[in-house]
Design a protein around this motif. Sequence first.
Motif, PDB file in Angstrom:
ATOM      1  N   LYS A 149       0.813  -1.210   0.000  1.00 49.04           N
ATOM      2  CA  LYS A 149       0.000   0.000   0.000  1.00 49.04           C
ATOM      3  C   LYS A 149       0.851   1.268   0.000  1.00 49.04           C
ATOM      4  N   THR A 150       0.263   2.312  -0.574  1.00 48.43           N
ATOM      5  CA  THR A 150       0.807   3.663  -0.537  1.00 48.43           C
ATOM      6  C   THR A 150      -0.316   4.584  -0.089  1.00 48.43           C
ATOM      7  N   ALA A 151       0.016   5.581   0.719  1.00 45.97           N
ATOM      8  CA  ALA A 151      -0.964   6.598   1.108  1.00 45.97           C
ATOM      9  C   ALA A 151      -0.509   7.930   0.532  1.00 45.97           C
ATOM     10  N   ASN A 152      -1.362   8.531  -0.283  1.00 42.83           N
ATOM     11  CA  ASN A 152      -1.087   9.858  -0.822  1.00 42.83           C
ATOM     12  C   ASN A 152      -1.874  10.868   0.004  1.00 42.83           C
ATOM     13  N   VAL A 153      -1.149  11.752   0.680  1.00 42.99           N
ATOM     14  CA  VAL A 153      -1.748  12.761   1.553  1.00 42.99           C
ATOM     15  C   VAL A 153      -1.724  14.093   0.819  1.00 42.99           C
ATOM     16  N   THR A 154      -2.866  14.792   0.798  1.00 42.08           N
ATOM     17  CA  THR A 154      -2.917  16.107   0.163  1.00 42.08           C
ATOM     18  C   THR A 154      -3.417  17.147   1.158  1.00 42.08           C
TER      19      THR A 154
ATOM     20  N   SER B 181       1.448  17.938  -1.279  1.00 44.17           N
ATOM     21  CA  SER B 181       1.149  16.512  -1.167  1.00 44.17           C
ATOM     22  C   SER B 181       2.388  15.739  -0.748  1.00 44.17           C
ATOM     23  N   SER B 182       2.140  14.547  -0.231  1.00 41.69           N
ATOM     24  CA  SER B 182       3.213  13.668   0.201  1.00 41.69           C
ATOM     25  C   SER B 182       2.765  12.228   0.011  1.00 41.69           C
ATOM     26  N   SER B 183       3.718  11.347  -0.230  1.00 36.93           N
ATOM     27  CA  SER B 183       3.417   9.936  -0.426  1.00 36.93           C
ATOM     28  C   SER B 183       4.141   9.113   0.640  1.00 36.93           C
ATOM     29  N   LEU B 184       3.378   8.298   1.354  1.00 36.83           N
ATOM     30  CA  LEU B 184       3.932   7.406   2.370  1.00 36.83           C
ATOM     31  C   LEU B 184       3.835   5.978   1.856  1.00 36.83           C
ATOM     32  N   THR B 185       4.859   5.180   2.099  1.00 32.15           N
ATOM     33  CA  THR B 185       4.835   3.789   1.653  1.00 32.15           C
ATOM     34  C   THR B 185       4.674   2.863   2.853  1.00 32.15           C
ATOM     35  N   CYS B 186       3.955   1.786   2.633  1.00 32.09           N
ATOM     36  CA  CYS B 186       3.748   0.791   3.679  1.00 32.09           C
ATOM     37  C   CYS B 186       4.886  -0.220   3.605  1.00 32.09           C
ATOM     38  N   ARG B 187       5.559  -0.416   4.727  1.00 35.29           N
ATOM     39  CA  ARG B 187       6.704  -1.326   4.764  1.00 35.29           C
ATOM     40  C   ARG B 187       6.284  -2.725   5.197  1.00 35.29           C
ATOM     41  N   HIS B 188       7.216  -3.651   5.106  1.00 32.61           N
ATOM     42  CA  HIS B 188       6.952  -5.055   5.436  1.00 32.61           C
ATOM     43  C   HIS B 188       6.512  -5.259   6.886  1.00 32.61           C
ATOM     44  N   ASP B 189       6.793  -4.272   7.772  1.00 27.47           N
ATOM     45  CA  ASP B 189       6.396  -4.392   9.180  1.00 27.47           C
ATOM     46  C   ASP B 189       4.987  -3.858   9.444  1.00 27.47           C
ATOM     47  N   GLY B 190       4.289  -3.397   8.375  1.00 26.06           N
ATOM     48  CA  GLY B 190       2.925  -2.904   8.527  1.00 26.06           C
ATOM     49  C   GLY B 190       2.832  -1.469   9.008  1.00 26.06           C
ATOM     50  N   GLN B 191       3.930  -0.704   8.890  1.00 27.56           N
ATOM     51  CA  GLN B 191       3.961   0.699   9.307  1.00 27.56           C
ATOM     52  C   GLN B 191       4.200   1.590   8.091  1.00 27.56           C
ATOM     53  N   TYR B 192       3.474   2.727   8.040  1.00 22.74           N
ATOM     54  CA  TYR B 192       3.753   3.695   6.981  1.00 22.74           C
ATOM     55  C   TYR B 192       5.107   4.334   7.226  1.00 22.74           C
TER      56      TYR B 192
END
Length: 123
Positions: free
Chosen positions: A40-45, A81-92
Motif C-alpha cells: 500500500k501507498t498513502a497519498n496525503v494532500t 502533497s506527500s506519499s507514504l509507503t507501507c513497509r513489510h512491518d505494517g507501518q507507513y
Amino acid sequence: MKLDSENKCNACSMDGIITESAEPYNLINYEEKENSDGCKTANVTCSVAEGWDCAVVEVMGTFDGQVVYIISDKSSENFASSSLTCRHDGQYNYLGLNPTSVWCNTTSCTPKPTEPSGKSKNY
C-alpha cells in the motif's frame, strides 16, 4: 522464539495518523491504494478551501512522537502533497521514518477578495 517473517506491506492504516485542523480553510485528505507489488501507498494532500489564500501550505509529520519534519513531496499555490509507503512491518514510512502523526501546516491565510457580482453601471 519464532520470528514473524510475514510481509505486512498491505496492512498499513492511516487511522490515528491523520490529524485534521480546526481551521475551516485547512483541508487534509488521503487516499490509500495498493501498488502493483501488492504493497500500500498513502497519498496525503493538503489544500486550502475555496475563497482563501495561504502563503504556506505544507504536509507535516511527527516522528518518534516529538521530531517534526516537513514531508511535502510536491507543492504549488494553496496545495501540497506527500506519499507514504507501507513497509513489510505494517507501518507507513517516509524516507526511512515512521510517522506517528501527519497534518497540514498553513500560514498567513487570508480570505480572497470577493468579485463584484452583476454589471457595473456607467453614470
